[in-house]
Design a protein around this motif. Structure first.
Motif, short mmCIF file in Angstrom:
data_model
loop_
_atom_site.label_atom_id
_atom_site.label_comp_id
_atom_site.label_asym_id
_atom_site.label_seq_id
_atom_site.Cartn_x
_atom_site.Cartn_y
_atom_site.Cartn_z
N SER A 1 -11.69 -1.28 -0.88
CA SER A 1 -10.36 -1.87 -0.98
C SER A 1 -9.81 -2.07 0.41
O SER A 1 -10.21 -1.38 1.37
CB SER A 1 -9.42 -1.00 -1.82
N VAL A 2 -8.86 -2.99 0.55
CA VAL A 2 -8.20 -3.22 1.83
C VAL A 2 -6.92 -3.99 1.57
O VAL A 2 -6.83 -4.77 0.62
CB VAL A 2 -9.11 -4.00 2.80
N THR A 3 -5.92 -3.75 2.39
CA THR A 3 -4.69 -4.54 2.35
C THR A 3 -4.71 -5.56 3.48
O THR A 3 -4.86 -5.18 4.65
CB THR A 3 -3.44 -3.66 2.47
N ARG B 1 -6.03 2.13 8.36
CA ARG B 1 -6.39 1.10 7.39
C ARG B 1 -6.27 1.64 5.96
O ARG B 1 -5.76 0.97 5.07
CB ARG B 1 -7.82 0.62 7.66
N GLU B 2 -6.70 2.87 5.75
CA GLU B 2 -6.56 3.48 4.43
C GLU B 2 -5.09 3.68 4.08
O GLU B 2 -4.68 3.53 2.92
CB GLU B 2 -7.30 4.83 4.39
N ALA C 1 -3.63 0.55 2.74
CA ALA C 1 -4.05 0.27 1.37
C ALA C 1 -3.17 1.02 0.37
O ALA C 1 -2.95 0.55 -0.75
CB ALA C 1 -5.52 0.65 1.17
N THR D 1 -3.38 -6.67 -1.55
CA THR D 1 -4.35 -5.59 -1.61
C THR D 1 -5.51 -6.01 -2.50
O THR D 1 -5.31 -6.33 -3.67
CB THR D 1 -3.71 -4.30 -2.14
N SER E 1 -13.28 -3.77 6.03
CA SER E 1 -12.98 -2.52 5.33
C SER E 1 -14.22 -1.65 5.32
O SER E 1 -15.34 -2.15 5.21
CB SER E 1 -12.53 -2.80 3.89
N SER F 1 -9.34 -5.23 -4.14
CA SER F 1 -10.24 -4.17 -4.57
C SER F 1 -11.48 -4.80 -5.20
O SER F 1 -11.40 -5.89 -5.77
CB SER F 1 -9.56 -3.25 -5.59
N PRO G 1 1.21 -1.03 0.91
CA PRO G 1 0.90 -2.40 1.37
C PRO G 1 1.97 -3.05 2.25
O PRO G 1 1.64 -3.94 3.03
CB PRO G 1 0.73 -3.16 0.05
#
Length: 536
Positions: A51-53, A198-199, A202, A17, A47, A19, A205
């Protein structure tokens, strides 16, 4: 546009993850609406926020990430300073998953946020997003905004050209129904369910999202797509390009959402829900032939090959799964051992064995776990067995010569399915056992959410007070539950039945348990939380 700053990485098993502090665009107004995430020269994810995983990475492997801001008008920032991370071991334990229906956001008002607030997401490994369709002419993956005739099983063209790009990636979510509490900006490359999933990743994970193609209404053209080596390659490459690489089409119904790599990194694999290869028992109008048996295996082989080739090029492993039939007559038309070599796991649709299409009854369980000498249903030709889950599992793993089923599918790759909806009949006399195995006069009444006679979600039965007390009954022979009230009989899985199926899956060395689907659960998420706990 300024470069993102302060990039950090947090490792959770084989997911990282990331950020950062977002870009600002001095030539426009406000912050950049989207970001590309790279590992070296490889585009790993996009993203819509800061943030993104990045999931499905290889275990025990070092990666170096950078982030770049961009917007819909083609402005891009420099890349951020890099950050390094080394993944750990893959998550262990049984596969626990559930389907999220594309259309559940409408009448059911069931959003990815509901998954987050249920508390179950942290206990699941996979969410399967259902369904995408096959183009009736090109036999490739596509997006559209066109309603299907999904409630009309007699319409042979019910799914032709249908799709819901609006729900997928055009719908603007507001903060009150979004996973992270933020509202979508009109200029985001993607919005809708895709961005919400997608959220959700995050926040959890270890959760992976798999895209399902087909289903009951959208299986018509699988036979055509799988028919030749050339058609298989064209179909598979189109699906990977659109949903794995994330190159979503723009301009659908005049909406600008989508674009190159707009959904990159969202989906962790592909699920094939062909109902059913080589069988006339699918939706009216489905194309099928005897060649489907071998072509289905070849189609899965093509998906495995292309997913692996792309995954190896960027340092990921993509899942390939399939929703598999549970009836012996349908299992006989596929090659269990051959398909198992290509699949990470198979979700067996161990439900819908009986229902109100058997108009006059007798009532029966839609997913009996074991056989019963009291079961009045006919045997399945050409053999001498009835429908039940135990028979299904044995057919896949050990084979069943009376149906020509050779078996050979590893139990550890099989995932047992449970329905979050109930099948129902009306006009059922009580008889000697609260309506079980009794005649009926027709389907149960139309319900508020399901809007279809003969079916009721668990939440609808909860709202009517039918899921506790003297209306709920248990059969210890089949390890199955039913509900009987005022002449109406419902068959489905109560928490007791789900627990029994989890225990069966554990005792028989199965790979896991899954649900179809989230939206049928009640507001307390009773069933999904029971499912998560059913296999330790």
């Amino acid at each position: 546009m300024t470069a993102p700053t302060g990039l950090t990485a947090k490792v959770t098993n084989t997911a990282v993850t990331l950020s950062w502090k977002g870009s600002t665009d001095n030539s426009q107004t406000g912050d950049a609406p989207a970001y590309y995430v790279y590992s070296g020269a490889n585009l790993m994810a996009t993203s819509m926020g800061d943030s993104v995983t990045v999931s499905s990475l290889l275990p025990n492997t070092a990666y170096t990430f950078t982030v770049q801001g961009y917007d819909k008008d083609g402005h891009a920032s420099a890349e951020s300073a890099p950050v390094s991370a080394t993944t750990g071991a893959a998550a262990s334990g049984p596969m626990k998953s559930a389907y999220f229906d594309q259309w559940g956001i409408y009448g059911n008002a069931y959003y990815p946020k509901n998954v987050a607030t249920s508390g179950a997401a942290s206990g699941l490994k996979v969410i399967t997003y259902a369904f995408e369709n096959i183009d009736p002419t090109s036999h490739t993956c596509f997006e559209a905004v066109k309603a299907s005739d999904s409630t009309n099983d007699s319409d042979p063209n019910a799914g032709d050209g249908a799709g819901d790009a609006f729900a997928d990636y055009q719908k603007s979510y507001t903060g009150d129904i979004s996973v992270d509490g933020s509202s979508d900006a009109w200029s985001q490359p993607i919005k809708g369910n895709f961005n919400q999933l997608r959220e959700l990743k995050a926040e959890d994970p270890n959760l992976r999202i798999v895209l399902s193609i087909g289903g009951w209404t959208y299986s018509k053209y699988f036979s055509d797509a799988a028919a030749t080596a050339a058609s298989r390659q064209a179909f598979v490459s189109s699906c990977i390009n659109m949903f794995i690489k994330g190159n979503l089409p723009t301009g659908i119904s005049g909406d600008a959402s989508g674009g190159t790599a707009s959904a990159a990194g969202l989906f962790d694999g592909i699920d094939i829900d062909w109902e059913y290869p080589g069988s006339a028992d699918g939706h009216a109008g489905n194309h099928y032939s005897a060649a489907d048996t071998a072509n289905y295996t070849a189609l899965l082989g093509e998906f495995r090959s292309e997913l692996d080739a792309y995954g190896n090029s960027i340092g990921k492993h993509y899942l390939l799964t399939a929703a598999l039939p549970s009836g012996q007559d349908k299992i006989a038309d596929i090659q269990p051992a051959a398909i198992s070599q290509y699949l990470d796991y198979g979700d067996i649709m161990t439900y819908d064995m009986h229902g109100a299409w058997e108009t006059d009854g007798p009532t029966d369980f839609q997913d009996p776990l074991h056989a019963s000498a009291s079961d009045p249903s006919p045997v399945v030709a050409p053999g001498n067995e009835q429908y039940n889950i135990d028979e299904t599992i044995k057919a896949y793993t050990k084979g069943d010569p009376q149906y020509g089923i050779t078996g050979g599918f590893p139990a550890s790759k099989l995932v047992l399915g449970v329905p979050f909806y109930f099948r129902g009949w009306s006009g059922v006399t009580a008889g000697s056992n609260y309506g079980l195995y009794e005649p009926a006069t027709g389907a149960s009444p139309v319900q508020t959410y399901t809007q279809e006679a003969g079916i009721a979600d668990w939440k609808e039965l909860v709202a009517q007070g039918l899921t506790t007390g003297s209306t709920v009954h248990w059969d210890p022979t089949t390890d199955s539950s039913w509900i009987y009230s005022n002449g109406t009989f419902y068959t489905g899985d109560t928490p007791q039945a789900i627990t029994a199926r989890g225990s069966y899956a554990t005792a028989n060395g199965l790979g896991g348990i899954f649900a179809y689907s989230f939206e049928g659960d009640d507001s307390s998420s009773t069933l999904i939380n029971t499912l998560v706990k059913s296999m330790p």
